[in-house]
Design an enzyme around this catalytic site. Structure first.
Site, PDB file in Angstrom:
ATOM      1  N   HIS A 115      -5.912  -4.307 -29.278  1.00  0.00           N
ATOM      2  CA  HIS A 115      -6.753  -4.451 -30.468  1.00  0.00           C
ATOM      3  C   HIS A 115      -8.205  -4.740 -30.074  1.00  0.00           C
ATOM      4  O   HIS A 115      -8.884  -5.552 -30.714  1.00  0.00           O
ATOM      5  CB  HIS A 115      -6.220  -5.574 -31.359  1.00  0.00           C
ATOM      6  CG  HIS A 115      -6.443  -5.341 -32.827  1.00  0.00           C
ATOM      7  ND1 HIS A 115      -5.453  -4.898 -33.670  1.00  0.00           N
ATOM      8  CD2 HIS A 115      -7.546  -5.470 -33.597  1.00  0.00           C
ATOM      9  CE1 HIS A 115      -5.932  -4.792 -34.902  1.00  0.00           C
ATOM     10  NE2 HIS A 115      -7.214  -5.137 -34.880  1.00  0.00           N
ATOM     11  N   TYR A 147      -2.170  -1.021 -42.494  1.00  0.00           N
ATOM     12  CA  TYR A 147      -1.696  -2.393 -42.404  1.00  0.00           C
ATOM     13  C   TYR A 147      -0.760  -2.575 -43.595  1.00  0.00           C
ATOM     14  O   TYR A 147      -1.187  -2.432 -44.745  1.00  0.00           O
ATOM     15  CB  TYR A 147      -2.848  -3.395 -42.504  1.00  0.00           C
ATOM     16  CG  TYR A 147      -3.719  -3.506 -41.285  1.00  0.00           C
ATOM     17  CD1 TYR A 147      -3.305  -4.236 -40.172  1.00  0.00           C
ATOM     18  CD2 TYR A 147      -4.969  -2.903 -41.242  1.00  0.00           C
ATOM     19  CE1 TYR A 147      -4.113  -4.364 -39.058  1.00  0.00           C
ATOM     20  CE2 TYR A 147      -5.792  -3.025 -40.137  1.00  0.00           C
ATOM     21  CZ  TYR A 147      -5.356  -3.747 -39.046  1.00  0.00           C
ATOM     22  OH  TYR A 147      -6.155  -3.871 -37.944  1.00  0.00           O
ATOM     23  N   ASP A 157       0.011  -5.000 -34.072  1.00  0.00           N
ATOM     24  CA  ASP A 157      -0.347  -6.150 -33.232  1.00  0.00           C
ATOM     25  C   ASP A 157      -1.176  -7.182 -33.988  1.00  0.00           C
ATOM     26  O   ASP A 157      -1.793  -8.050 -33.369  1.00  0.00           O
ATOM     27  CB  ASP A 157      -1.095  -5.691 -31.979  1.00  0.00           C
ATOM     28  CG  ASP A 157      -2.374  -4.921 -32.294  1.00  0.00           C
ATOM     29  OD1 ASP A 157      -2.648  -4.685 -33.497  1.00  0.00           O
ATOM     30  OD2 ASP A 157      -3.085  -4.538 -31.345  1.00  0.00           O
TER      31      ASP A 157
END
Length: 507
Positions: A380, A248, A276
């Protein structure tokens, strides 16, 4: 050296100290309430294991400035009220519920692990693992829910709309499930998906997962929010274990660059950029666990810590119901764009890039154009946008609108897969491999025996059903072996303009 009485005197929002491995944390992306709960006390070893399972070793150094670390505490000077005694998980009584497997060996399929986890895990752990976006209609209902209350699940129901067309009278005695994933041999077309906070379920956490990946010869995509450091995870297994790192991107790009250098040095073989989740989804099940009386505090006190400037926290400190997911995602950079993939590749020393979170044919084509080595079709685990497509639906959309993508990148899938037959349907439609997240996290309730059992069940189901399809290797599992007519009725039907054509038209 500080004494317990020094810490105890600072137990309010105006002057708040707490003990976390001898370090002081005055602000927190998870909100002020959890800080006030342990103000003036030891928050490291406590009844809900608040700190260690959620913060991998070293993360406090990464998130807090040096002037907040006041030094070591003489733990022998703590008074009784400052010490918090850990309470055992209320698993023994819950496990006695009818139909709940009491051991890993008693689990016959992956849904059994979910049943066991719901009974065995603490409420906070269960809520974090199980939570999905909004009304959880995209997520598979719990196996313990009755059919009258179970929510519609696009992630699971999409598989039921695909029927097999098996072939017979073939010699299927030998079966080879091996495949090549980014140039590395995997013994089956399965990998462990990135999922955070393994130590919420078991003290060894992600170490159980990586040992299972090594033993079964499958890849493990290590979560950026693992409760065990990625370096300790890599050190746990032989160097030939297939480890990829989930990234991330941090708002402070220098922090991500530092992590990428360390990841490369630790022997990770690719970077999986999750795209996402520019913000965390609304996961109410997770958020509700923060509304307990023990964590509650007078909201008027939280106003004292609201501030701006370089020392301000990343998330609002008066957030009434912020769950684990919101706290973990507070550092993510929402400005990430396609051109940043080249930066990630450079910062990692040239490691291959996997783009995780593709949910449309357009973005699959763009990922290939911008140099991804693989893409993960994923919503996700239905934790971000309610109503997002299942990966099998996106797979069909790519076949319809951008078939050339399969020649340029490896296409992976995850989200809602629970059976070997689910995997084979994706393989038949062009997927290279399939990721499993929640089943492995649920299985951590049984430690290594649980994670090993999940991988074993998947191998056994894949071997059995590959034979029943009339195939002996994955290359023989072809589109003609599945009937997708019913699912295709739900596919997007245009208009469609390839973004690649638009890009080249501007050149």
């Amino acid at each position: 050296m500080l004494k317990g009485s020094d810490v105890a005197a600072h137990n309010s929002a105006d002057s708040l100290w707490m003990i976390i491995h001898g370090k002081f944390a005055p602000s927190h992306p998870g909100g002020i309430k959890i800080l006030l709960k342990y103000a003036g006390k030891d928050a490291t070893e406590n009844d809900l294991q608040e700190y260690d399972p959620i913060h991998p070793p070293g993360t406090i150094e990464q998130t807090l400035s040096a002037d907040k670390h006041l030094g070591p505490i003489d733990m022998s000077t703590l008074e009784e009220g400052q010490k918090l005694v850990e309470v055992a998980t209320p698993a023994s009584s819950a496990a006695a519920l009818s139909g709940v497997p009491s051991s890993a060996s008693a689990c016959l399929n992956l849904d059994d692990f979910e049943k066991a986890a719901e009974a065995l895990l603490k409420p906070k752990a269960w809520a974090y693992y199980r939570s999905a976006a909004d009304d959880e209609r995209t997520s598979p209902p719990s196996p313990r829910q009755s059919t009258s209350t179970a929510a519609f699940s696009w992630n699971r129901d999409a598989f039921s709309l695909i029927r097999f067309r098996p072939r017979v009278l073939r010699n299927v005695l030998p079966v080879d499930l091996s495949t090549s994933i980014l140039g590395h041999r995997s013994r089956m077309p399965v990998y462990i998906s990135p999922a955070a906070m393994g130590r919420l379920a078991h003290p060894e956490g992600e170490k159980c997962l990586v040992r299972t990946a090594a033993a079964h010869g499958i890849p493990y995509v290590v979560s950026a929010n693992s409760s065990v450091s990625f370096e300790d995870i890599a050190a746990e297994v032989p160097k030939d274990t297939i480890l990829f790192y989930q990234l991330y991107v941090n708002r402070d790009r220098s922090k991500s660059e530092d992590i990428l250098r360390r990841v490369a040095n630790a022997g990770y073989k690719a970077i999986c950029v999750t795209v996402d989740a520019p913000v965390a989804g609304k996961r109410e099940r997770d958020e509700r666990t923060k509304l307990d009386d023990e964590a509650a505090a007078d909201l008027s006190t939280s106003a004292a810590v609201k501030r701006t400037g370089p020392d301000a926290p990343d998330a609002p400190q008066d957030e009434k119901s912020q769950g684990i997911a919101q706290g973990l995602g507070s550092y993510v950079d929402p400005t990430l764009s396609w051109t940043d993939l080249a930066w990630v590749r450079r910062a990692s020393g040239g490691l291959p890039i996997i783009v995780k979170g593709i949910q449309s044919a357009e973005d699959a084509a763009l990922a290939a154009h911008y140099g991804a080595a693989a893409i993960v079709l994923s919503n996700h685990g239905s934790r971000q946008l309610e109503g997002a497509p299942s990966s099998i639906e996106t797979l069909l959309e790519i076949r319809k609108f951008e078939p050339g993508v399969f020649d340029k990148v490896e296409v992976w899938c995850d989200g809602g897969y629970r059976r070997g037959t689910d995997v084979l349907k994706a393989i038949a439609l062009g997927a290279k491999c399939v990721g499993f997240g929640r089943p492995f996290m649920y299985s951590l309730a049984f430690g290594d025996q649980g994670t090993d059992r999940v991988a074993t069940i998947l191998r056994e189901e894949l071997e059995q059903n590959t034979r029943l399809l009339g195939a002996t290797k994955l290359g023989e599992v072809v589109p003609a072996m599945v009937n997708t007519t019913e699912l295709e009725r739900n596919l997007y039907n245009g208009p469609y303009d390839s973004p690649i054509k638009t890009i080249f038209a501007k050149l």
